[in-house]
Design a protein around this motif. Structure first.
Motif, short mmCIF file in Angstrom:
data_model
loop_
_atom_site.label_atom_id
_atom_site.label_comp_id
_atom_site.label_asym_id
_atom_site.label_seq_id
_atom_site.Cartn_x
_atom_site.Cartn_y
_atom_site.Cartn_z
N GLU A 1 0.54 -1.43 -0.21
CA GLU A 1 -0.01 0.15 -0.05
C GLU A 1 0.93 1.18 -0.18
O GLU A 1 0.75 2.37 -0.57
CB GLU A 1 -1.02 0.07 1.61
N VAL A 2 1.94 1.19 1.13
CA VAL A 2 2.56 2.44 0.82
C VAL A 2 4.53 2.80 0.13
O VAL A 2 4.15 3.69 -0.52
CB VAL A 2 3.10 2.33 1.97
N LEU A 3 4.55 1.71 -0.55
CA LEU A 3 6.30 2.01 -1.40
C LEU A 3 5.70 2.59 -2.59
O LEU A 3 6.51 3.13 -2.62
CB LEU A 3 6.46 0.67 -1.91
N PRO A 4 4.36 2.70 -2.94
CA PRO A 4 3.96 3.24 -4.27
C PRO A 4 4.28 4.74 -4.93
O PRO A 4 4.25 5.52 -4.90
CB PRO A 4 3.15 2.75 -5.36
N HIS A 5 3.93 5.79 -2.96
CA HIS A 5 4.03 5.99 -2.34
C HIS A 5 4.75 7.67 -1.88
O HIS A 5 4.91 8.55 -2.00
CB HIS A 5 2.79 7.09 -1.91
N LEU A 6 6.41 6.46 -1.93
CA LEU A 6 7.20 6.84 -1.80
C LEU A 6 7.73 7.92 -2.49
O LEU A 6 8.11 7.01 -3.83
CB LEU A 6 8.06 6.27 -0.85
N ASP A 7 8.43 9.08 -2.39
CA ASP A 7 9.02 9.60 -3.76
C ASP A 7 10.36 10.21 -3.25
O ASP A 7 10.52 11.68 -3.74
CB ASP A 7 8.31 10.48 -4.37
N THR A 8 10.68 10.34 -2.01
CA THR A 8 11.79 10.65 -1.30
C THR A 8 12.16 10.95 -2.69
O THR A 8 13.32 9.44 -2.91
CB THR A 8 12.26 10.67 0.15
#
Length: 145
Positions: free
Chosen positions: A22-29
Protein backbone atom coordinates in the motif's frame (compact mmCIF):
# COMPACT_ATOMS: atom_id res chain seq x y z
CA UNK A 1 6.14 -13.04 -1.94
CA UNK A 2 7.62 -16.34 -3.08
CA UNK A 3 11.06 -15.11 -1.91
CA UNK A 4 9.72 -15.10 1.64
CA UNK A 5 9.76 -18.89 1.86
CA UNK A 6 8.61 -20.10 5.29
CA UNK A 7 8.40 -16.49 6.48
CA UNK A 8 5.25 -16.09 4.34
CA UNK A 9 3.38 -18.09 6.98
CA UNK A 10 4.26 -15.66 9.81
CA UNK A 11 1.35 -13.31 10.55
CA UNK A 12 3.51 -10.24 11.19
CA UNK A 13 5.35 -10.78 7.90
CA UNK A 14 2.04 -11.06 6.07
CA UNK A 15 0.90 -7.76 7.59
CA UNK A 16 4.21 -6.08 6.67
CA UNK A 17 3.98 -7.24 3.05
CA UNK A 18 0.38 -6.00 2.84
CA UNK A 19 1.32 -2.62 4.35
CA UNK A 20 4.32 -2.23 2.03
CA UNK A 21 2.16 -2.94 -1.02
CA UNK A 22 0.00 0.00 0.00
CA UNK A 23 2.66 2.56 0.99
CA UNK A 24 5.68 1.93 -1.24
CA UNK A 25 4.08 3.31 -4.42
CA UNK A 26 3.60 6.62 -2.60
CA UNK A 27 7.21 7.08 -1.43
CA UNK A 28 8.89 9.67 -3.62
CA UNK A 29 11.88 10.89 -1.64
CA UNK A 30 14.79 11.64 -3.99
CA UNK A 31 17.65 9.18 -3.64
CA UNK A 32 21.08 10.27 -2.38
CA UNK A 33 24.52 8.71 -2.58
CA UNK A 34 25.38 7.28 0.82
CA UNK A 35 27.86 4.91 2.41
CA UNK A 36 24.84 2.95 3.65
CA UNK A 37 26.25 2.61 7.17
CA UNK A 38 25.77 5.51 9.60
CA UNK A 39 27.25 3.67 12.58
CA UNK A 40 29.20 6.33 14.52
CA UNK A 41 32.27 4.09 14.75
CA UNK A 42 32.60 4.35 10.96
CA UNK A 43 33.24 8.10 11.05
CA UNK A 44 36.75 9.33 11.78
CA UNK A 45 37.24 12.67 13.46
CA UNK A 46 40.10 14.95 14.41
CA UNK A 47 38.09 16.12 17.41
CA UNK A 48 36.57 19.05 15.57
CA UNK A 49 35.18 17.68 12.32
CA UNK A 50 34.76 14.48 10.36
CA UNK A 51 38.05 13.66 8.68
CA UNK A 52 37.10 10.40 6.99
CA UNK A 53 34.96 7.31 7.13
CA UNK A 54 35.33 3.54 6.81
CA UNK A 55 33.04 0.64 5.93
CA UNK A 56 32.05 1.93 2.51
CA UNK A 57 31.25 -1.37 0.78
CA UNK A 58 27.50 -0.71 1.12
CA UNK A 59 27.69 2.59 -0.77
CA UNK A 60 24.72 3.16 -3.06
CA UNK A 61 21.96 5.51 -4.03
CA UNK A 62 19.07 5.12 -1.58
CA UNK A 63 16.46 6.94 0.42
CA UNK A 64 18.41 9.37 2.63
CA UNK A 65 16.49 8.36 5.75
CA UNK A 66 16.63 4.56 5.49
CA UNK A 67 20.14 4.33 6.96
CA UNK A 68 18.77 5.44 10.33
CA UNK A 69 16.60 2.32 10.48
CA UNK A 70 19.68 0.26 11.35
CA UNK A 71 19.98 2.04 14.68
CA UNK A 72 16.62 0.64 15.69
CA UNK A 73 17.31 -2.80 14.23
CA UNK A 74 20.82 -3.25 15.64
CA UNK A 75 20.53 -0.99 18.69
CA UNK A 76 21.04 -3.86 21.13
CA UNK A 77 24.83 -3.51 21.08
CA UNK A 78 26.76 -1.52 23.67
CA UNK A 79 28.59 0.73 21.18
CA UNK A 80 27.95 2.23 17.78
CA UNK A 81 24.34 1.38 17.01
CA UNK A 82 23.38 1.10 20.68
CA UNK A 83 24.98 4.43 21.47
CA UNK A 84 22.94 6.05 18.73
CA UNK A 85 19.74 4.62 20.20
CA UNK A 86 20.62 5.67 23.75
CA UNK A 87 21.43 9.20 22.56
CA UNK A 88 18.11 9.48 20.70
CA UNK A 89 19.88 9.91 17.37
CA UNK A 90 16.97 8.60 15.29
CA UNK A 91 14.45 10.85 17.05
CA UNK A 92 16.75 13.86 16.71
CA UNK A 93 17.30 13.14 13.03
CA UNK A 94 13.59 12.72 12.33
CA UNK A 95 12.83 15.94 14.20
CA UNK A 96 15.53 17.88 12.32
CA UNK A 97 14.17 16.62 8.98
CA UNK A 98 10.52 17.18 9.97
CA UNK A 99 9.70 13.49 9.46
CA UNK A 100 7.06 11.84 11.62
CA UNK A 101 7.38 8.30 12.94
CA UNK A 102 4.43 7.49 10.68
CA UNK A 103 6.37 8.71 7.63
CA UNK A 104 9.46 6.81 8.80
CA UNK A 105 7.55 3.55 9.35
CA UNK A 106 7.57 2.31 5.72
CA UNK A 107 11.37 2.47 5.73
CA UNK A 108 11.50 0.59 9.01
CA UNK A 109 9.16 -2.03 7.57
CA UNK A 110 11.15 -2.38 4.38
CA UNK A 111 14.61 -2.64 5.95
CA UNK A 112 13.32 -4.55 8.98
CA UNK A 113 11.72 -7.22 6.79
CA UNK A 114 14.93 -7.52 4.79
CA UNK A 115 17.04 -8.02 7.92
CA UNK A 116 14.55 -10.46 9.43
CA UNK A 117 14.61 -12.68 6.36
CA UNK A 118 18.32 -12.44 5.56
CA UNK A 119 19.77 -12.49 9.08
CA UNK A 120 17.51 -14.82 11.04
CA UNK A 121 15.58 -18.01 10.59
CA UNK A 122 12.58 -19.66 12.16
CA UNK A 123 14.97 -21.96 14.03
CA UNK A 124 15.10 -21.80 17.82
CA UNK A 125 18.76 -20.65 17.87
CA UNK A 126 17.75 -17.37 16.16
CA UNK A 127 14.95 -16.68 18.61
CA UNK A 128 16.37 -13.54 20.30
CA UNK A 129 17.10 -11.63 17.07
CA UNK A 130 13.98 -12.93 15.35
CA UNK A 131 11.78 -11.71 18.21
CA UNK A 132 13.63 -8.37 18.26
CA UNK A 133 13.07 -7.80 14.54
CA UNK A 134 9.43 -8.92 14.74
CA UNK A 135 8.75 -6.55 17.65
CA UNK A 136 10.21 -3.66 15.66
CA UNK A 137 8.09 -4.57 12.64
CA UNK A 138 4.98 -4.72 14.83
CA UNK A 139 5.83 -1.29 16.28
CA UNK A 140 6.28 0.14 12.77
CA UNK A 141 2.93 -1.33 11.71
CA UNK A 142 1.23 0.39 14.67
CA UNK A 143 2.99 3.70 13.88
CA UNK A 144 1.90 3.48 10.25
CA UNK A 145 -1.80 3.58 11.20
Amino acid sequence: VEQLGAWAEVETVQKVVEALREVLPHLDTPLVFTNGDYNPINFLTDGQRVSGFVDFEGACFENPHIGFVKFLLWGQDDYGWGTGVKAGLVERYLYSQNISRREFSPLLLLRGLRHLILETSLEENDREWREHYLSILELALRELR
